[in-house]
Design a protein around this motif. Structure first.
Motif, mmCIF file in Angstrom:
data_model
loop_
_atom_site.group_PDB
_atom_site.id
_atom_site.type_symbol
_atom_site.label_atom_id
_atom_site.label_comp_id
_atom_site.label_asym_id
_atom_site.label_seq_id
_atom_site.Cartn_x
_atom_site.Cartn_y
_atom_site.Cartn_z
ATOM 1 N N UNK A 134 31.103 -47.639 -109.635
ATOM 2 C CA UNK A 134 30.126 -46.879 -108.843
ATOM 3 C C UNK A 134 29.244 -47.816 -108.032
ATOM 4 N N UNK A 135 28.826 -48.915 -108.647
ATOM 5 C CA UNK A 135 28.003 -49.872 -107.900
ATOM 6 C C UNK A 135 28.783 -50.418 -106.703
ATOM 7 N N UNK A 136 30.071 -50.633 -106.914
ATOM 8 C CA UNK A 136 30.933 -51.155 -105.843
ATOM 9 C C UNK A 136 31.032 -50.157 -104.696
ATOM 10 N N UNK A 137 31.013 -48.846 -105.010
ATOM 11 C CA UNK A 137 31.081 -47.827 -103.964
ATOM 12 C C UNK A 137 29.738 -47.603 -103.276
ATOM 13 N N UNK A 138 28.647 -47.767 -104.030
ATOM 14 C CA UNK A 138 27.315 -47.521 -103.468
ATOM 15 C C UNK A 138 26.807 -48.673 -102.607
ATOM 16 N N UNK A 139 27.166 -49.897 -102.957
ATOM 17 C CA UNK A 139 26.580 -51.072 -102.302
ATOM 18 C C UNK A 139 26.789 -51.133 -100.788
ATOM 19 N N UNK A 140 27.969 -50.784 -100.250
ATOM 20 C CA UNK A 140 28.162 -50.949 -98.800
ATOM 21 C C UNK A 140 27.224 -50.120 -97.934
ATOM 22 N N UNK A 141 26.676 -49.023 -98.462
ATOM 23 C CA UNK A 141 25.776 -48.213 -97.640
ATOM 24 C C UNK A 141 24.615 -49.048 -97.123
ATOM 25 N N UNK A 142 24.086 -49.950 -97.971
ATOM 26 C CA UNK A 142 22.917 -50.730 -97.565
ATOM 27 C C UNK A 142 23.246 -51.733 -96.462
ATOM 28 N N UNK A 143 24.522 -52.125 -96.357
ATOM 29 C CA UNK A 143 24.948 -52.991 -95.251
ATOM 30 C C UNK A 143 24.908 -52.225 -93.933
ATOM 31 N N UNK A 144 25.209 -50.934 -93.993
ATOM 32 C CA UNK A 144 25.355 -50.118 -92.787
ATOM 33 C C UNK A 144 24.101 -49.326 -92.438
ATOM 34 N N UNK A 145 23.360 -48.881 -93.448
ATOM 35 C CA UNK A 145 22.243 -47.986 -93.212
ATOM 36 C C UNK A 145 20.993 -48.663 -92.694
ATOM 37 N N UNK A 146 20.134 -47.865 -92.060
ATOM 38 C CA UNK A 146 18.841 -48.332 -91.531
ATOM 39 C C UNK A 146 19.020 -49.462 -90.515
ATOM 40 N N UNK A 147 20.076 -49.375 -89.739
ATOM 41 C CA UNK A 147 20.417 -50.447 -88.801
ATOM 42 C C UNK A 147 21.400 -51.393 -89.455
ATOM 43 N N UNK A 148 22.591 -51.509 -88.883
ATOM 44 C CA UNK A 148 23.616 -52.355 -89.482
ATOM 45 C C UNK A 148 23.123 -53.797 -89.610
ATOM 46 N N UNK A 149 23.808 -54.569 -90.440
ATOM 47 C CA UNK A 149 23.394 -55.966 -90.598
ATOM 48 C C UNK A 149 23.611 -56.781 -89.337
ATOM 49 N N UNK A 150 24.509 -56.340 -88.482
ATOM 50 C CA UNK A 150 24.660 -57.005 -87.182
ATOM 51 C C UNK A 150 23.393 -56.816 -86.348
ATOM 52 N N UNK A 151 22.818 -55.610 -86.406
ATOM 53 C CA UNK A 151 21.549 -55.351 -85.728
ATOM 54 C C UNK A 151 20.429 -56.188 -86.355
ATOM 55 N N UNK A 152 20.427 -56.298 -87.680
ATOM 56 C CA UNK A 152 19.398 -57.100 -88.341
ATOM 57 C C UNK A 152 19.432 -58.538 -87.849
ATOM 58 N N UNK A 153 20.628 -59.075 -87.701
ATOM 59 C CA UNK A 153 20.734 -60.463 -87.234
ATOM 60 C C UNK A 153 20.155 -60.617 -85.828
ATOM 61 N N UNK A 154 20.371 -59.626 -84.980
ATOM 62 C CA UNK A 154 19.803 -59.678 -83.628
ATOM 63 C C UNK A 154 18.281 -59.629 -83.677
ATOM 64 N N UNK A 155 17.735 -58.752 -84.532
ATOM 65 C CA UNK A 155 16.279 -58.641 -84.679
ATOM 66 C C UNK A 155 15.697 -59.949 -85.209
ATOM 67 N N UNK A 156 16.339 -60.501 -86.220
ATOM 68 C CA UNK A 156 15.850 -61.744 -86.830
ATOM 69 C C UNK A 156 15.864 -62.884 -85.818
#
Length: 383
Positions: free
Chosen positions: A351-373
């Motif tokens: 279940x943890x394995x299925x739940x974890x990817x949402x945080x990579x995608x949600x609230x702005x993808x991590x690609x967007x985070x890198x641009x912001x940073x």
């Protein structure tokens, strides 16, 4: 990481007990059926989880963002979906308390504090994803209000929210587009259709749906703060709260996966000794523990900066980026520690394995985070 105030630590401890005594023994039945956790939500109302960021004068707990993050972590440790139940709600509560008119604060915050009114935010569009400035949903002036047309997707808690914080274009001719955006506080009514639940890999129990607005009438008083053209800046500040919350969710999932792997590595034996004593497994545990601690510290740092009143988009982005990637890796490593059992639904790690990817995608993808940073890093370190 600065210690929490005594009453805040008590709130964290109370949430942890709720998770251990009420949630963890029953989460499997809700998760397997993809059933909305109404029983848990009712208990969360009593605990005060929905009023964490609401001022005391409106009946809220008014805790620090650092405490809010720790409560979120505990909820996610039990079931990430429970942390999702308060995510968008907390962002909208913060926006109303910070930017809302006195009438808006009085109308919504007391009911949001006790959970009798639950809120969600609506940003993402079917064709836009993280490119919010390309959004097409618009609110055209109509008499003393607006007519809203467009659609939003992946809206968590869509069927259980009595208030939608809708980011849309209130001036379609504005250049650049973000200068013509507003946040409308929309209560479900005729003209708004909530679509069916979107089937998901993880993050089950909490629904995500499409919202379709068909010339929905909304009063002018619904515009957050009452001044047009402020919506983009308002929502970007709100997303700092949202990204800290998503980072805290990721820490909670990673902590749960680490705890499961730690228990199993001491109980399971091979070649005459507990498997943690085998270097390959011990190394996994060492890396997992390091990632969880680092993610928690980054999240706390972002929360403390936000609480100081300073701009925290870089820190929130760093926390969300690192914590979410850590959660994915830690969940995968927990499965490795469990071996074949990690792939079985008899153990929680799948279940943890299925739940974890949402945080990579949600609230702005991590690609967007890198641009912001990157943009903020350069802005703060110009040569």
């Amino acid at each position: 990481m600065s210690p929490l105030a005594e009453h805040e630590q008590q709130m964290v401890d109370l949430t942890a007990r709720f998770v251990d005594e009420r949630v963890r023994p029953r989460v499997a039945e809700f998760e397997a059926e993809d059933r909305y956790p109404e029983e848990f939500v009712e208990e969360m109302k009593i605990l005060g989880c929905f009023g964490l960021l609401v001022p005391e004068e409106h009946g809220g707990a008014d805790v620090s963002t650092a405490c809010f993050a720790r409560v979120t972590e505990e909820l996610a440790r039990g079931w990430m979906s429970l942390a999702g139940a308060i995510g968008g709600h907390a962002v909208i509560a913060h926006l109303i308390r910070t930017f809302g008119t006195e009438a808006q604060r009085s109308a919504y915050l007391p009911r949001m504090a006790d959970g009798s009114l639950r809120a969600t935010m609506a940003l993402t569009e079917p064709g836009g994803g993280s490119d919010l400035q390309s959004m097409r949903t618009h609110a055209d002036p109509d008499g003393d209000g607006y007519l809203v047309t467009g659609s939003k997707t992946w809206i968590s808690n869509a069927r259980h929210a009595g208030l939608v914080g809708l980011l849309c274009r209130t001036d379609r001719d504005a250049t650049p587009p973000h200068t013509g955006m507003g946040v409308l506080l929309v209560e479900p009514a005729d003209g708004l259709t909530v679509g069916p639940k979107i089937p998901k890999l993880g993050y089950r129990g909490i629904e995500a749906c499409e919202l379709v607005f068909d010339r929905m009438p909304v009063p002018a008083s619904a515009l957050l703060g009452g001044e047009p053209g402020r919506g983009w800046a308002q929502m970007m500040r709100g997303l700092e709260v949202g990204r800290i919350q998503v980072a805290a969710r990721a820490v909670g999932v990673a902590q749960a996966a680490l705890a499961a792997a730690t228990r199993y590595a001491q109980e399971r034996e091979s070649f005459g000794k507990p498997i943690w004593q085998h270097q390959s497994v011990g190394n996994l545990l060492a890396d997992m523990a390091t990632r969880v601690c680092a993610a928690r510290l980054l999240t706390a740092d972002a929360a403390q900066r936000f609480d100081s009143g300073a701009r925290a988009d870089m820190e929130a982005g760093m926390a969300k980026l690192f914590a979410s990637e850590a959660a994915v890796q830690v969940a995968l490593d927990a499965m490795r520690v469990h071996g074949g059992y990690g792939f079985s639904k008899e153990f929680e790690v799948e279940r943890y394995y299925r739940d974890a990817p949402l945080m990579v995608l949600g609230e702005g993808t991590n690609e967007i985070q890198r641009s912001v940073i990157a943009a903020q890093w350069i802005a703060r370190h110009r040569t």
